[in-house]
Design an enzyme around this catalytic site. Structure first.
Site, PDB file in Angstrom:
ATOM      1  N   HIS A 378      44.793  41.943  16.702  1.00  0.00           N
ATOM      2  CA  HIS A 378      46.084  41.382  16.293  1.00  0.00           C
ATOM      3  C   HIS A 378      46.635  40.367  17.292  1.00  0.00           C
ATOM      4  O   HIS A 378      47.765  39.879  17.128  1.00  0.00           O
ATOM      5  CB  HIS A 378      47.119  42.506  16.142  1.00  0.00           C
ATOM      6  CG  HIS A 378      46.827  43.476  15.052  1.00  0.00           C
ATOM      7  ND1 HIS A 378      47.323  43.353  13.775  1.00  0.00           N
ATOM      8  CD2 HIS A 378      46.083  44.593  15.051  1.00  0.00           C
ATOM      9  CE1 HIS A 378      46.914  44.363  13.044  1.00  0.00           C
ATOM     10  NE2 HIS A 378      46.157  45.130  13.791  1.00  0.00           N
ATOM     11  N   LYS A 569      62.533  38.102  14.838  1.00  0.00           N
ATOM     12  CA  LYS A 569      61.219  38.587  15.304  1.00  0.00           C
ATOM     13  C   LYS A 569      61.372  38.981  16.765  1.00  0.00           C
ATOM     14  O   LYS A 569      62.371  38.675  17.395  1.00  0.00           O
ATOM     15  CB  LYS A 569      60.138  37.489  15.154  1.00  0.00           C
ATOM     16  CG  LYS A 569      60.531  36.161  15.776  1.00  0.00           C
ATOM     17  CD  LYS A 569      59.517  35.061  15.498  1.00  0.00           C
ATOM     18  CE  LYS A 569      59.559  34.573  14.062  1.00  0.00           C
ATOM     19  NZ  LYS A 569      58.201  34.485  13.512  1.00  0.00           N
ATOM     20  N   ARG A 570      60.379  39.662  17.319  1.00  0.00           N
ATOM     21  CA  ARG A 570      60.450  40.024  18.734  1.00  0.00           C
ATOM     22  C   ARG A 570      60.638  38.756  19.550  1.00  0.00           C
ATOM     23  O   ARG A 570      60.113  37.696  19.209  1.00  0.00           O
ATOM     24  CB  ARG A 570      59.161  40.742  19.157  1.00  0.00           C
ATOM     25  CG  ARG A 570      59.038  42.177  18.684  1.00  0.00           C
ATOM     26  CD  ARG A 570      60.073  43.066  19.288  1.00  0.00           C
ATOM     27  NE  ARG A 570      59.939  43.232  20.725  1.00  0.00           N
ATOM     28  CZ  ARG A 570      59.521  44.379  21.314  1.00  0.00           C
ATOM     29  NH1 ARG A 570      59.166  45.419  20.578  1.00  0.00           N
ATOM     30  NH2 ARG A 570      59.452  44.479  22.611  1.00  0.00           N
ATOM     31  N   LYS A 575      56.779  32.524  20.670  1.00  0.00           N
ATOM     32  CA  LYS A 575      57.433  32.379  19.356  1.00  0.00           C
ATOM     33  C   LYS A 575      58.552  31.322  19.424  1.00  0.00           C
ATOM     34  O   LYS A 575      59.104  30.927  18.413  1.00  0.00           O
ATOM     35  CB  LYS A 575      57.967  33.747  18.916  1.00  0.00           C
ATOM     36  CG  LYS A 575      56.881  34.808  18.697  1.00  0.00           C
ATOM     37  CD  LYS A 575      57.490  36.190  18.461  1.00  0.00           C
ATOM     38  CE  LYS A 575      56.447  37.295  18.398  1.00  0.00           C
ATOM     39  NZ  LYS A 575      55.753  37.427  17.120  1.00  0.00           N
ATOM     40  N   THR A 677      54.170  38.131   9.826  1.00  0.00           N
ATOM     41  CA  THR A 677      54.362  38.766   8.516  1.00  0.00           C
ATOM     42  C   THR A 677      55.798  38.529   8.031  1.00  0.00           C
ATOM     43  O   THR A 677      56.060  38.483   6.839  1.00  0.00           O
ATOM     44  CB  THR A 677      54.072  40.282   8.614  1.00  0.00           C
ATOM     45  OG1 THR A 677      54.685  40.794   9.789  1.00  0.00           O
ATOM     46  CG2 THR A 677      52.586  40.549   8.647  1.00  0.00           C
ATOM     47  N   LYS A 681      57.642  37.555   4.237  1.00  0.00           N
ATOM     48  CA  LYS A 681      58.791  38.245   3.643  1.00  0.00           C
ATOM     49  C   LYS A 681      59.934  37.269   3.333  1.00  0.00           C
ATOM     50  O   LYS A 681      60.592  37.379   2.312  1.00  0.00           O
ATOM     51  CB  LYS A 681      59.255  39.372   4.587  1.00  0.00           C
ATOM     52  CG  LYS A 681      58.207  40.456   4.815  1.00  0.00           C
ATOM     53  CD  LYS A 681      58.449  41.261   6.075  1.00  0.00           C
ATOM     54  CE  LYS A 681      57.271  42.180   6.403  1.00  0.00           C
ATOM     55  NZ  LYS A 681      57.378  42.793   7.769  1.00  0.00           N
TER      56      LYS A 681
HETATM   57  C1  26W Z   1      50.943  45.299  25.581  1.00  0.00           C
HETATM   58  C2  26W Z   1      50.242  46.065  24.673  1.00  0.00           C
HETATM   59  C3  26W Z   1      50.354  45.496  23.297  1.00  0.00           C
HETATM   60  C4  26W Z   1      49.602  44.403  22.975  1.00  0.00           C
HETATM   61  C5  26W Z   1      49.599  43.918  21.676  1.00  0.00           C
HETATM   62  C6  26W Z   1      51.159  46.119  22.343  1.00  0.00           C
HETATM   63  C7  26W Z   1      51.157  45.634  21.046  1.00  0.00           C
HETATM   64  C8  26W Z   1      50.375  44.560  20.739  1.00  0.00           C
HETATM   65  C9  26W Z   1      50.357  44.127  19.304  1.00  0.00           C
HETATM   66  C10 26W Z   1      49.018  43.708  18.886  1.00  0.00           C
HETATM   67  C11 26W Z   1      51.277  43.032  19.151  1.00  0.00           C
HETATM   68  C12 26W Z   1      51.536  42.709  17.710  1.00  0.00           C
HETATM   69  O1  26W Z   1      52.323  43.346  17.085  1.00  0.00           O
HETATM   70  N1  26W Z   1      50.873  41.655  17.233  1.00  0.00           N
HETATM   71  C13 26W Z   1      51.290  41.099  15.974  1.00  0.00           C
HETATM   72  O2  26W Z   1      50.555  41.729  14.922  1.00  0.00           O
HETATM   73  C14 26W Z   1      50.980  41.267  13.647  1.00  0.00           C
HETATM   74  C15 26W Z   1      50.247  42.075  12.581  1.00  0.00           C
HETATM   75  O3  26W Z   1      48.914  41.695  12.517  1.00  0.00           O
HETATM   76  C16 26W Z   1      50.768  39.755  13.494  1.00  0.00           C
HETATM   77  O4  26W Z   1      51.272  39.356  12.257  1.00  0.00           O
HETATM   78  C17 26W Z   1      51.458  39.008  14.624  1.00  0.00           C
HETATM   79  O5  26W Z   1      51.122  37.655  14.566  1.00  0.00           O
HETATM   80  C18 26W Z   1      51.038  39.581  15.968  1.00  0.00           C
HETATM   81  O6  26W Z   1      51.777  39.000  17.032  1.00  0.00           O
END
Ligand code: 26W
Length: 839
Positions: A378, A569-570, A575, A677, A681
């Site tokens: 992701h 968004k975060r 971003k 995502t 929406k």
């Molecule tokens: C630091 C540890 C960590 C690293 C990455 C925690 C969480 C993550 C996630 C992968 C971050 C995340 O939520 N990524 C997002 O995933 C969505 C679902 O696929 C995508 O639509 C977003 O672009 C992506 O940033």
């Protein structure tokens, strides 16, 4: 004289399953009385919410039992979705929609109100629910959308995760700064879960390993662990939309094995004893609030990951052995999806269980393992790629370290065979990063141990194959595929935008809810003025509701006729919310320069949490609020611009803002947002997108038509080239006076007069590295925003573009994504569950 004196007998529906308004009213009072032990006069709004929740849950249970029974009876192949995050959102409203009893329960509550005036009205009851914030952002919400689609498509599935006692923090804004508040979502308990103590498992770690030869002289390894905890599963039914399928979300809670062994008591060192109990339960205490940002290798995070993975694998093996057969067919009956690398330790854990606990040969165990796991990536951000130190692994999971060494040894032999004398490739592909402290690359473990690897949008998957996992894409091209993300239209259109959903259903029927491509029929309504007027009226009424909410919440009056420009968004630099702020400042300066300028009135709405400790993200929140204070209170602006930062962006918040947006901000630096995502929406609710050529933006633009999408900025290739050729932000600073003015105002305290140096770090960051190329994309962005302002003035045409965005958004349903996973990765078929009353 009417003959039949006694009224017709209405067969008394069963209180627990009846769906008539009368039965629902009785059931709500029953649950209040018998489950809550409360009678109406003294019941609190919380009590009433729970009475309604239990009443709805009762009507889920039979589907749940039927489903599990059907899966066991028909010995089906099951998808197990392993994720450290599930951002579920409120249950009540969603279950009412999926059961198709929203109106009936609303009626029941409304009618009960006439007898018991202290019962909150239906909308208030929906508001009372504390949403389970067991996730950070995109990854967690995607898991929740996928569960809704798995059940709605009648796919046998179990989702496994962690039952955090405290989810993602609640966000307050104090003096413009984010303040994190502990998320006590379980304060009043959770009526949607059922604890399953009978299915507890034990998880161990630490200690050391001892090799030995078993009775048949075979080499074996014994793991003498130092610590052990219990894993207690809590199950939540996940019902499909208007289906009898209710899959299970199984979340694990850690508990101390032996709460107190009194022998120690006598010795008096009471505290250590209790300490161990506390430690054990700390394991699932809290969700790590960092996403995509700086993976910080806290041992507890690895403990959390290993804990839920070991619980889940032991549970799956127990299920398989009990109902389905012997371990050599595990991969035929179960396929396990790894939601990013967070559960990737599962590959080593399955090898440990198969080899050490069930004494399979290594080769057979590896064959089963590599046919069982699939991995979704992701994020491309280097700082998001998890890597754990060998030292930590040695102390926490000594046996798993041995197993990973063995996997790596055999893998590198395979690499050497395929690419002889390519030492650098061996170094690059090794599961072990030999630099510094030496680390385990979890993405490499996931890639070697899985039969399928996918990205979450076309561009992302290409970049995955060209960059982060290039060597693996060359070695195992057949493993790689793209699965562009999707979102559930049940929660994010039918539930959160009922007015628009009704208008659509009136025109094209309700099939779109289960088959979103049906929305394409709306194309034929773009030239129907009455329909377009209704479309505009709905958007306006929703904007008026949000304006009312914002006035109540923030005391800020906004104009519902203004263009609602939303970025939710975060908060993360890639971003680029601060690029959005540069546009606002530019518009403000244009007004200050000429207050009579004819500007399209805009309301800028922001929402998003920043990872605690991520200073630049925290500072950007402060900047947004500081600019808001200046712009919102400057008489020259004459209310033509309003800036609002709405606190505590979560699923409930999202359901409120997506339907109200005119413009969706998707402005990440090209090549950084894996998919996004929220973009889907917003478009699904008729917002137009201003966005870069990044993630799923590209596919949304392709689907809705480039005339109905506001594209700007460098492409990923151009970003790559510019970064390769020593990009100098100062060139763009000097070249564009509006940019220079805005940057100087930020840097020299125009928006922070009481602390002029406050935003200096942001300025320094932009003028030294500008890693996310704000200064070069600024010009393109401002131009594009000007095009947006012009377009919004032509409301008819804007409405057409809005209708076409909804009409052509079908591809971005999570149903389409899940169908692709089922056909191309999991090879699993739907199973119809027949309705049957249990009692
Ligand atoms: C630091 C540890 C960590 C690293 C990455 C925690 C969480 C993550 C996630 C992968 C971050 C995340 O939520 N990524 C997002 O995933 C969505 C679902 O696929 C995508 O639509 C977003 O672009 C992506 O940033």
């Amino acid at each position: 004289m009417n003959k039949n004196i006694n009224p017709p007998i209405i067969p008394m529906e069963d209180n627990r399953t009846g769906l008539s308004v009368e039965t629902l009213k009785r059931a709500i009072l029953d649950n209040l009385f018998y489950v809550q032990g409360k009678f109406p006069a003294i019941a609190t709004p919380q009590d009433y919410y729970r009475a309604v929740a239990y009443t709805v849950r009762d009507r889920l249970l039979q589907h749940w039992f039927n489903t599990s029974e059907t899966y066991l009876k028909e010995n089906v192949r099951i998808v197990a979705y392993l994720s450290s995050e599930f951002l579920l959102g409120p249950h009540l409203s969603n279950n009412l929609i999926n059961l198709g009893i929203n109106e009936a329960v609303c009626q029941a509550v409304t009618e009960l109100k006439s007898d018991f005036p202290n019962i909150p009205d239906f909308a208030e009851i929906l508001e009372i629910e504390e949403e389970p914030g067991l996730g950070n952002g995109g990854l967690g919400r995607l898991a929740a959308c996928y569960m809704d689609s798995l059940a709605t498509l009648e796919i046998p599935a179990i989702s496994y995760g962690i039952r955090y006692e405290f989810g993602i923090f609640d966000q307050e804004i104090e003096n413009g700064w984010q303040k994190e508040i502990t998320d006590k979502w379980l304060k009043f308990g959770n009526p949607w879960e059922i604890v399953r103590p009978e299915a507890e498992v034990k998880v161990k770690w630490g200690g050391h390993t001892e090799p030995y030869f078993d009775e048949n002289g075979r080499y074996q390894v014994k793991w003498i662990a130092h610590k052990e905890v219990k894993g207690i599963p809590y199950d939540t039914p996940i019902l499909g939309y208007k289906k009898y399928t209710a899959n299970t979300l199984r979340l694990w809670k850690a508990e101390a094995v032996e709460c107190l062994n009194f022998s120690i008591f006598k010795a008096g060192d009471y505290f250590d004893e209790v300490q161990d109990k506390v430690d054990s339960e700390n394991l699932t205490k809290i969700l790590y609030p960092n996403d995509d940002t700086c993976f910080t290798p806290q041992p507890l995070r690895l403990e959390q990951q290993y804990f839920f993975v070991s619980c889940s694998l032991q549970d799956i093996i127990r299920l398989h052995l009990k109902y389905k057969g012997s371990l050599d067919t595990l991969h035929e009956k179960f396929t396990l999806q790894l939601n990013d690398t967070h559960p990737a330790i599962a590959i080593a854990e399955l090898m440990h269980l198969l080899v050490d606990e069930h004494h399979l040969e290594w080769e057979q165990a590896w064959d089963i393992t590599t046919k069982t796991f699939a991995y979704t990536n992701h994020s491309l951000l280097p700082e998001a790629l998890e890597r754990w130190s060998i030292r930590l692994f040695q102390s926490l999971l000594p046996r798993h370290l041995q197993i990973i060494y063995e996997i790596n040894y055999r893998f590198l032999q395979e690499v050497a065979l395929k690419y002889p004398d390519d030492r650098d490739r061996l170094r690059r592909m090794s599961l072990i990063d030999e630099t510094g402290d030496r680390y385990i690359r979890m993405a490499h473990l996931a890639s070697v141990g899985s039969y399928a690897i996918n990205g979450v949008a076309a561009l992302h998957t290409e970049l995955l194959k060209e960059e982060v996992l290039q060597d693996f894409a060359q070695m195992y091209p057949e493993k790689f595929s793209n699965k562009t993300n999707g979102v559930t239209p049940r929660r994010f259109l039918l539930l959160s935008n009922p007015k628009l959903a009704d208008l659509i259903s009136q025109k094209i029927g309700e099939d779109w809810i289960n088959n979103l491509e049906e929305l394409r029929q709306l194309e034929s309504f773009v030239d129907r003025p009455d329909f377009c007027q209704k479309w505009r009226n709905i958007k306006l009424s929703i904007k008026q509701e949000l304006a009312h909410y914002i006035e109540q919440e923030k005391g800020i009056k906004i104009d519902p006729y203004s263009l609602f420009d939303i970025q939710a968004k975060r908060i993360h630099e890639y971003k680029r919310p601060h690029l959005n702020v540069l546009h606002i400042i530019t518009l403000y300066n244009k007004i200050k320069a000429n207050p009579d300028i004819d500007i399209t009135p805009r309301t800028f709405i922001f929402g998003g949490k920043a990872t605690p400790g991520y200073f630049m993200a925290q500072l950007i929140i402060k900047l947004i609020n500081s600019v808001a204070d200046v712009v919102n209170n400057d008489p020259d602006v004459r209310d033509r611009l309003k800036v609002v930062f709405l606190k505590d962006y979560n699923v409930k918040f999202a359901q409120r803002v997506y339907p109200a947006a005119d413009l969706s901000e998707q402005i990440s630096l090209a090549g950084r947002e894996a998919s996004g995502t929220g973009n889907m929406k917003f478009a699904m609710n008729g917002a137009l997108t201003i966005g870069t050529f990044d993630g799923a933006n590209i596919e949304i633009r392709e689907a809705v038509g480039c005339d109905n999408f506001f594209l700007f900025g460098l492409t990923e290739e151009e970003v790559y080239a510019l970064k390769a050729s020593d990009y100098n932000p100062w060139y763009y600073y000097h070249q564009n006076s509006y940019l220079r003015h805005a940057i100087d105002q930020i840097g020299y305290g125009f928006f922070s007069p009481q602390d002029p140096e406050l935003f200096r770090p942001l300025l320094d960051n932009l003028m030294t590295s500008d890693e996310y190329l704000l200064l070069v994309d600024y010009g393109f962005y401002i131009e594009c925003q000007e095009r947006v302002s012009q377009a919004y003035r032509d409301l008819e045409n804007w409405t057409k573009m809005s209708i076409l965005n909804v009409a052509r958004i079908g591809k971005f349903s999570s149903d389409r994504a899940i169908r692709e996973y089922c056909q191309e990765i999991w090879h699993v078929e739907p199973v119809t569950v027949e309705p049957k009353n249990y009692l």
